[in-house]
Every structure is written in structure tokens, then in C-alpha cells.
Design an enzyme around this catalytic site. Structure first.
Site, short mmCIF file in Angstrom:
data_model
loop_
_atom_site.label_atom_id
_atom_site.label_comp_id
_atom_site.label_asym_id
_atom_site.label_seq_id
_atom_site.Cartn_x
_atom_site.Cartn_y
_atom_site.Cartn_z
N ASN A 61 6.54 -7.36 -0.67
CA ASN A 61 6.82 -6.63 0.57
C ASN A 61 7.36 -7.57 1.63
OD1 ASN A 61 4.03 -7.62 0.66
ND2 ASN A 61 3.75 -6.42 2.52
N GLU A 63 8.01 -7.48 5.69
CA GLU A 63 7.79 -6.75 6.93
C GLU A 63 8.78 -7.16 8.00
OE1 GLU A 63 3.01 -5.98 6.49
OE2 GLU A 63 3.69 -7.37 8.04
N CYS A 72 8.93 -2.28 0.78
CA CYS A 72 7.79 -2.45 -0.12
C CYS A 72 8.14 -3.32 -1.32
CB CYS A 72 7.33 -1.08 -0.63
SG CYS A 72 6.78 0.05 0.65
N GLU A 74 7.55 -2.81 -4.49
CA GLU A 74 8.10 -2.07 -5.62
C GLU A 74 9.60 -1.89 -5.49
OE1 GLU A 74 5.43 -1.48 -3.67
OE2 GLU A 74 4.28 0.21 -4.47
N CYS A 111 3.66 3.99 -2.36
CA CYS A 111 3.86 4.95 -1.27
C CYS A 111 4.84 6.03 -1.75
CB CYS A 111 4.38 4.26 -0.02
SG CYS A 111 6.11 3.75 -0.12
N CYS A 114 8.43 4.76 -2.47
CA CYS A 114 8.51 4.01 -3.73
C CYS A 114 8.38 4.95 -4.93
CB CYS A 114 7.44 2.94 -3.77
SG CYS A 114 7.77 1.56 -2.65
#
Length: 159
Positions: A61, A63, A72, A74, A111, A114
Site C-alpha cells: 500500500n 498512502e 492498496c 492488492e 476492500c 480491490c
């Protein structure tokens, strides 16, 4: 009225019970948490996937102070794989997360964004992606994202 019953299958394994590919991907996902940029949340997520040709691609991830542009683990792994190996289906994906206290006891799940990306990759290659979700108490194993996203929005919905 018609009632529709939807069932999902999630199996829980110890690390020792996983197959060789699963153990390797989980370990690479755990290692990938070190590549996370989580300055704001201190929530480090790593992902590792294996392609049909055996190549392994990791993601972490990333940010940003403008939260909507955060990405993310993934999706970083999947997008890197698709950009570099566009003709290769993803066979399996592992996800691990840790915070300031270490790796999480319970596995985390992708999430919604994803899940949709993973679904699109499954649909693109007409091939399910096995998913390994790591937690220190056990690893959830799911045979397809459709078990986490049963009422899916796919290309056929557009017509």
C-alpha cells in the site's frame, strides 16, 4: 417473492497446512509490508501474486496526504503484473497486514475497490484467482473473488 440464497466458501488453514505456493506467497506478502508507505495510518499491507508463467509480483500500500489517491497493496501488485505481463493470468494472490503491534491476528479482506479489480482480472482471463488472507491465527483460503463478491458487476451487466 423469490428468495435467493448465496453461499461463500472460506477455508481456514494453519501455515503448515498450506501448499507450497500458498506458503511462499504468504511469506512474500508479509515481506512486502516492508515496502509499504503508510506514513498516515501506520497500517502496512503487502500482497504477492503468482502468474501462470510462474513469475511472482509483489505490491504494497502507498498512502498519500490526499487519501483518495492512496493505493492498496492488492492493486499495486495486480497493476504491476498487468503492465509487465499483460498476457499472463493471475493464478493466486496473498495478502498480509501489520500495524505497530505486528501482524494482525485475524486475516484482512480486500476492500471493495480491490475486490472489483480482482474480479475484472478473473473475468479478463476466464480463470479464478485463489486468494490467501494471512493472519497469525490462521490463513483464510478462497477459491475465487466471487466468494467475497457474490453479486458481481461485470461486463455482461452493461448490456
Amino acid at each position: 417473492m423469490k428468495e435467493i440464497k448465496i453461499q461463500s466458501v472460506v477455508r481456514m488453514y494453519s501455515m503448515d497446512e498450506l501448499d507450497e505456493t500458498g506458503r511462499m506467497l504468504v511469506e512474500k506478502a508479509k515481506d512486502a509490508t516492508n515496502n509499504s508507505y503508510a506514513k498516515y495510518s501506520d497500517f502496512h499491507v503487502g500482497a504477492a501474486l503468482i502468474l501462470e508463467n510462474g513469475k511472482v509480483v509483489i505490491g504494497a500500500n502507498q498512502e498519500n496526504a490526499a487519501y483518495p489517491v492512496t493505493l492498496c497493496a492488492e492493486r499495486t501488485a495486480i497493476f504491476a503484473a498487468q503492465a509487465n505481463y499483460p498476457d499472463q493470468p493471475v493464478k493466486a494472490l496473498a495478502i498480509a497486514a501489520r500495524n505497530a503491534n505486528g501482524f494482525l491476528d485475524e486475516p484482512i479482506s480486500p476492500c471493495g475497490s480491490c475486490r472489483q479489480v480482482i474480479l475484472e482480472v478473473e473475468e479478463r482471463y476466464k480463470s479464478p484467482i485463489k486468494i490467501y488472507l494471512y493472519g497469525t491465527k490462521g490463513v483464510f483460503v478462497i477459491d475465487s473473488i466471487k466468494d467475497l463478491l457474490p453479486l458481481s458487476f461485470v461486463e455482461d451487466c452493461l448490456y
